[in-house]
Enzyme design. Structure first.
Site, short mmCIF file in Angstrom:
data_model
loop_
_atom_site.label_atom_id
_atom_site.label_comp_id
_atom_site.label_asym_id
_atom_site.label_seq_id
_atom_site.Cartn_x
_atom_site.Cartn_y
_atom_site.Cartn_z
N GLY A 43 0.97 -0.95 0.13
CA GLY A 43 0.47 -0.05 0.07
C GLY A 43 1.00 1.30 0.11
O GLY A 43 1.74 1.13 1.70
N ASN A 47 4.15 2.19 2.90
CA ASN A 47 5.04 2.01 2.04
C ASN A 47 5.52 3.26 2.36
O ASN A 47 6.93 3.08 3.30
CB ASN A 47 5.33 1.65 0.76
N TYR A 114 -7.52 -7.38 -5.34
CA TYR A 114 -8.92 -7.23 -4.34
C TYR A 114 -9.45 -6.97 -3.12
O TYR A 114 -8.83 -7.07 -2.12
CB TYR A 114 -8.87 -9.10 -4.33
N ASN A 175 0.56 8.87 -7.93
CA ASN A 175 -0.18 7.11 -7.86
C ASN A 175 -0.64 6.85 -8.90
O ASN A 175 -1.59 5.82 -8.93
CB ASN A 175 0.11 7.04 -6.66
N GLY A 263 7.50 -0.38 -5.71
CA GLY A 263 7.19 0.39 -4.38
C GLY A 263 8.36 1.36 -4.43
O GLY A 263 8.29 1.73 -3.62
N ASP A 266 7.30 4.41 -3.85
CA ASP A 266 7.17 5.58 -1.86
C ASP A 266 7.87 5.48 -1.24
O ASP A 266 8.44 6.18 -1.09
CB ASP A 266 6.50 4.12 -1.65
N ASP A 302 7.90 -4.26 -1.06
CA ASP A 302 8.01 -3.53 -1.55
C ASP A 302 8.98 -2.83 -0.46
O ASP A 302 9.53 -1.62 -0.43
CB ASP A 302 6.36 -2.44 -0.97
O1 KDG Z 1 3.33 1.89 -5.02
C1 KDG Z 1 2.90 0.32 -4.44
C2 KDG Z 1 1.32 0.20 -4.35
O2 KDG Z 1 1.80 -0.18 -5.38
C3 KDG Z 1 1.82 -1.45 -4.14
O3 KDG Z 1 2.63 -1.32 -2.98
C4 KDG Z 1 0.77 -1.50 -3.94
O4 KDG Z 1 -1.08 0.47 -2.69
C5 KDG Z 1 -0.81 0.13 -3.92
C6 KDG Z 1 -0.93 -0.14 -5.55
O5 KDG Z 1 -2.44 0.28 -5.76
O6 KDG Z 1 -0.71 -0.54 -6.41
#
Ligand code: KDG
Length: 324
Positions: A43, A47, A114, A175, A263, A266, A302
């Site tokens: 996430g 991270n 998911y 992102n 990752g 992040d 990550d």
């Molecule tokens: O930046 C890394 C994230 O891509 C990964 O940990 C998962 O949050 C995420 C996503 O939505 O892709």
């Protein structure tokens, strides 16, 4: 050894978003044929919190996980990383979001989400502790939270507005996740957050897609016009650059053998933010960001290779020999 972050004073950083359980195919394999998976935490915003905590900061992660085993796993891992999870809520019925992914470099990694109806997507403005936001130095949010659900977006906007009212800085990393929204939907969803952000951390391809121009410098202008005072652009194999509208800084990438790039953005944010707050030296912060991002790419998960402060300082100082 880095001392654990001091939790008594005001937190340095608050990150807000979705913490997920991730199952990574080990060894790398297409998901349909993979049989072994490693389970850990992922996430974007969590991270960043782990990266900042490894670098010695008091980092708070705010979000929701389920009242399920994966929620427990996520919280245990974050606590073990010295991330402050005292403001994470447990949803009664919604499950912790899950990602199942391949780990690959040189070909597209397969990623399955998911997370529809997940606990993280139930985040709402009432989950934001405004007193804590008012006390902290910096809030970090990503565009993933803005496209997870209307209530998660409202929570992120509420936190960013509160932060600015109390004089606290806000960084925003778009992102872009094409599985969660189109670029046009994302641009609309990000509008208020862009107006609250004091700093943008963005990859070159996201910047040009959102600004609708192939020119990275013009894309940075687009973000500055929306309110940010500093735009930091991650350029992959070309390193990173930043501008505040009058000055420009750039730095080359840090060379490593890449195992998995997921990752790294992040990690860049954590390295950049950590160094930025030492003395607002943008070039030094870019270097810290590129080294932290490069290290994160040396393992599949990550967060595994995120550096401690001592590691980062040793590398930046040119010393990478084993400590023995
Ligand atoms: O930046 C890394 C994230 O891509 C990964 O940990 C998962 O949050 C995420 C996503 O939505 O892709």
């Amino acid at each position: 050894m880095t001392d654990p972050p001091d939790r008594r004073g005001r937190p340095d950083f608050v990150t807000i978003g979705e913490a997920l359980a991730v199952f990574i195919a080990v060894p790398p394999a297409r998901l349909a044929s993979a049989s072994d998976f490693r389970c850990t935490v992922a996430g974007a915003e969590c991270n960043v919190a782990v990266g900042l905590a490894r670098l010695g900061h008091h980092a708070v992660f705010m979000g929701r996980v389920g009242s399920d085993a994966l929620g427990e796993m996520v919280l245990r891992r974050l606590r073990a990383e010295d991330v402050d999870v005292s403001h994470v809520r447990r949803s009664a019925h919604a499950p912790t979001g899950v990602i199942i992914r391949d780990s690959a470099y040189g070909r597209p990694a397969e990623v399955a989400y998911y997370r529809t109806g997940s606990a993280g997507s139930e985040l709402e403005p009432g989950d934001i502790d405004c007193d804590l936001i008012a006390e902290c130095r910096h809030v970090h949010i990503s565009g993933i939270t803005a496209v997870l659900s209307p209530s998660a977006r409202a929570a992120a906007e509420h936190a960013a507005a509160e932060a600015r009212t109390s004089g606290c800085a806000v960084s925003f990393d778009p992102n872009l996740r094409r599985r969660l929204s189109t670029v046009d939907e994302a641009r609309d969803a990000f509008a208020r957050l862009l107006s609250f952000a004091t700093m943008i951390l963005v990859s070159a391809d996201e910047a040009t897609a959102l600004a609708g121009t192939p020119d990275v410098n013009a894309a940075e202008e687009w973000f500055l016009e929306r309110g940010a005072g500093l735009v930091v652009t991650k350029r992959g194999t070309e390193g990173a650059q930043a501008t505040d509208g009058s000055q420009r800084w750039s730095c080359p990438p840090h060379q490593v053998s890449v195992v998995d790039p997921i990752g790294s953005g992040d990690a860049f944010a954590a390295g950049f933010l950590s160094r930025w707050y030492e003395d607002r030296d943008c070039l030094a912060a870019l270097r810290a960001g590129t080294v932290t991002a490069a290290l994160a790419m040396t393992t599949a998960a990550d967060i595994d290779a995120l550096p401690t402060r001592a590691d980062l300082e040793a590398i930046l100082g040119g010393g990478i020999d084993a400590r023995r």
